[in-house]
Design a protein around this motif. Structure first.
Motif, PDB file in Angstrom:
ATOM      1  N   VAL A 154       1.682  -7.290  15.208  1.00  0.00           N
ATOM      2  CA  VAL A 154       0.247  -7.316  14.929  1.00  0.00           C
ATOM      3  C   VAL A 154      -0.404  -6.152  15.648  1.00  0.00           C
ATOM      4  N   TYR A 155      -1.489  -5.695  15.071  1.00  0.00           N
ATOM      5  CA  TYR A 155      -2.183  -4.534  15.606  1.00  0.00           C
ATOM      6  C   TYR A 155      -3.633  -4.872  15.905  1.00  0.00           C
ATOM      7  N   MET A 156      -4.133  -4.269  16.974  1.00  0.00           N
ATOM      8  CA  MET A 156      -5.549  -4.262  17.276  1.00  0.00           C
ATOM      9  C   MET A 156      -6.012  -2.879  16.834  1.00  0.00           C
ATOM     10  N   VAL A 157      -7.126  -2.816  16.106  1.00  0.00           N
ATOM     11  CA  VAL A 157      -7.532  -1.551  15.507  1.00  0.00           C
ATOM     12  C   VAL A 157      -9.014  -1.249  15.729  1.00  0.00           C
ATOM     13  N   ASP A 158      -9.311   0.049  15.720  1.00  0.00           N
ATOM     14  CA  ASP A 158     -10.682   0.554  15.714  1.00  0.00           C
ATOM     15  C   ASP A 158     -10.902   1.185  14.346  1.00  0.00           C
ATOM     16  N   PHE A 159     -12.068   0.955  13.755  1.00  0.00           N
ATOM     17  CA  PHE A 159     -12.363   1.574  12.462  1.00  0.00           C
ATOM     18  C   PHE A 159     -13.853   1.611  12.218  1.00  0.00           C
ATOM     19  N   VAL A 160     -14.232   2.369  11.209  1.00  0.00           N
ATOM     20  CA  VAL A 160     -15.620   2.445  10.765  1.00  0.00           C
ATOM     21  C   VAL A 160     -15.673   1.776   9.400  1.00  0.00           C
ATOM     22  N   THR A 161     -16.600   0.818   9.230  1.00  0.00           N
ATOM     23  CA  THR A 161     -16.668   0.090   7.962  1.00  0.00           C
ATOM     24  C   THR A 161     -16.982   1.044   6.811  1.00  0.00           C
ATOM     25  N   THR A 162     -16.404   0.759   5.657  1.00  0.00           N
ATOM     26  CA  THR A 162     -16.572   1.624   4.489  1.00  0.00           C
ATOM     27  C   THR A 162     -17.929   1.439   3.822  1.00  0.00           C
ATOM     28  N   ASP A 163     -18.617   0.329   4.120  1.00  0.00           N
ATOM     29  CA  ASP A 163     -19.894   0.070   3.453  1.00  0.00           C
ATOM     30  C   ASP A 163     -21.109   0.470   4.295  1.00  0.00           C
ATOM     31  N   THR A 164     -21.117   0.102   5.570  1.00  0.00           N
ATOM     32  CA  THR A 164     -22.293   0.378   6.405  1.00  0.00           C
ATOM     33  C   THR A 164     -22.030   1.432   7.474  1.00  0.00           C
ATOM     34  N   MET A 217     -13.974  -3.508   5.411  1.00  0.00           N
ATOM     35  CA  MET A 217     -12.717  -3.255   6.121  1.00  0.00           C
ATOM     36  C   MET A 217     -11.665  -2.641   5.201  1.00  0.00           C
ATOM     37  N   ASP A 218     -11.546  -3.155   3.988  1.00  0.00           N
ATOM     38  CA  ASP A 218     -10.506  -2.701   3.064  1.00  0.00           C
ATOM     39  C   ASP A 218     -10.696  -1.222   2.743  1.00  0.00           C
ATOM     40  N   GLY A 219      -9.643  -0.441   2.965  1.00  0.00           N
ATOM     41  CA  GLY A 219      -9.693   0.991   2.696  1.00  0.00           C
ATOM     42  C   GLY A 219     -10.160   1.834   3.864  1.00  0.00           C
ATOM     43  N   ALA A 220     -10.556   1.178   4.957  1.00  0.00           N
ATOM     44  CA  ALA A 220     -11.016   1.926   6.131  1.00  0.00           C
ATOM     45  C   ALA A 220      -9.839   2.591   6.840  1.00  0.00           C
ATOM     46  N   GLU A 221     -10.109   3.728   7.453  1.00  0.00           N
ATOM     47  CA  GLU A 221      -9.100   4.420   8.250  1.00  0.00           C
ATOM     48  C   GLU A 221      -9.153   3.848   9.656  1.00  0.00           C
ATOM     49  N   ALA A 222      -8.027   3.316  10.110  1.00  0.00           N
ATOM     50  CA  ALA A 222      -7.965   2.667  11.413  1.00  0.00           C
ATOM     51  C   ALA A 222      -7.215   3.518  12.420  1.00  0.00           C
ATOM     52  N   THR A 223      -7.655   3.438  13.662  1.00  0.00           N
ATOM     53  CA  THR A 223      -6.901   3.990  14.782  1.00  0.00           C
ATOM     54  C   THR A 223      -6.302   2.796  15.516  1.00  0.00           C
ATOM     55  N   GLU A 237     -20.498   1.174  10.216  1.00  0.00           N
ATOM     56  CA  GLU A 237     -20.589   0.659  11.574  1.00  0.00           C
ATOM     57  C   GLU A 237     -19.226   0.796  12.249  1.00  0.00           C
ATOM     58  N   GLU A 238     -19.245   1.093  13.555  1.00  0.00           N
ATOM     59  CA  GLU A 238     -18.002   1.198  14.312  1.00  0.00           C
ATOM     60  C   GLU A 238     -17.554  -0.186  14.767  1.00  0.00           C
ATOM     61  N   VAL A 239     -16.277  -0.480  14.553  1.00  0.00           N
ATOM     62  CA  VAL A 239     -15.675  -1.730  15.007  1.00  0.00           C
ATOM     63  C   VAL A 239     -14.577  -1.348  15.997  1.00  0.00           C
ATOM     64  N   HIS A 240     -14.601  -1.970  17.174  1.00  0.00           N
ATOM     65  CA  HIS A 240     -13.625  -1.647  18.215  1.00  0.00           C
ATOM     66  C   HIS A 240     -12.759  -2.861  18.529  1.00  0.00           C
ATOM     67  N   ASN A 241     -11.456  -2.630  18.681  1.00  0.00           N
ATOM     68  CA  ASN A 241     -10.507  -3.658  19.100  1.00  0.00           C
ATOM     69  C   ASN A 241     -10.512  -4.894  18.201  1.00  0.00           C
ATOM     70  N   HIS A 242     -10.550  -4.672  16.888  1.00  0.00           N
ATOM     71  CA  HIS A 242     -10.497  -5.794  15.945  1.00  0.00           C
ATOM     72  C   HIS A 242      -9.133  -6.460  16.063  1.00  0.00           C
ATOM     73  N   LYS A 243      -9.141  -7.781  16.197  1.00  0.00           N
ATOM     74  CA  LYS A 243      -7.916  -8.569  16.280  1.00  0.00           C
ATOM     75  C   LYS A 243      -7.850  -9.464  15.049  1.00  0.00           C
ATOM     76  N   TRP A 244      -6.889  -9.450  14.347  1.00  0.00           N
ATOM     77  CA  TRP A 244      -5.601  -8.787  14.290  1.00  0.00           C
ATOM     78  C   TRP A 244      -5.389  -8.278  12.894  1.00  0.00           C
ATOM     79  N   VAL A 245      -4.580  -7.246  12.738  1.00  0.00           N
ATOM     80  CA  VAL A 245      -4.143  -6.768  11.430  1.00  0.00           C
ATOM     81  C   VAL A 245      -2.620  -6.768  11.486  1.00  0.00           C
TER      82      VAL A 245
END
Length: 160
Positions: free
Chosen positions: A131-141, A52-58, A143-151
């Motif tokens: 707080v934000y709900m975010v979509d991102f692609v993991t920096t290691d694998t 997660m750390d360093g990933a670009e989030a929408t 993988e797409e993550v959708h609607n991650h709660k919470w940042v």
């Protein structure tokens, strides 16, 4: 679904487990002037899960609330989770007025991770923030993550 724990590293969860339907509590208020608007992008500076750390989030949602770090024993028999980031005030059962104080207890209606819903949480800290709900692609694998709660806002930085 935050897997970060001050008592011992990161729990292993797949991106599928970190994604959610995007449903939010009915009484959660959308942020009127969030720093990061829905649809905008930012860099995540938090390691709630591996990759997660360093990933670009929408940004897929922005809400004004009180966020808590909590400690709890999962209802599925897993070991005590300490300093879990983040559970929001609206995910607590009949919490009363925000903010709750450290040491207060409340039952969680959140299902960010298995064994969380219905567990009694002890409040470790509280902060009023966006707080934000975010979509991102993991920096290691990747993988797409959708609607991650919470940042939280402090865990995001602008893309330069």
């Amino acid at each position: 679904m935050d897997m970060e724990s001050d008592s011992g590293g990161h729990m292993e969860h797949s991106a599928d487990e970190m994604s959610s339907s995007g449903e939010v509590p009915e009484d959660l208020k959308e942020a009127e002037n969030p720093t990061y608007a829905v649809g905008s992008q930012a860099i995540i500076e938090a390691e709630h899960m591996q990759g997660m750390d360093g990933a670009e989030a929408t940004i897929s949602g922005a809400f004004d609330t009180t966020v808590y770090t909590v400690s709890y024993t999962p209802t599925n028999g897993e070991e005590l989770v300490e300093n879990h980031k983040w559970v929001i005030h609206e995910e607590l059962e009949e919490p009363g007025e925000a903010p709750l104080e450290p040491g207060d207890e409340a039952v969680m209606n959140a299902s960010h991770m298995e064994g969380m819903e219905g567990a009694t949480a002890t409040i470790d800290s509280a902060e009023k923030t966006t707080v934000y709900m975010v979509d991102f692609v993991t920096t290691d694998t990747e993988e797409e993550v959708h609607n991650h709660k919470w940042v939280t806002e402090s865990e995001l930085t602008p893309i330069e």
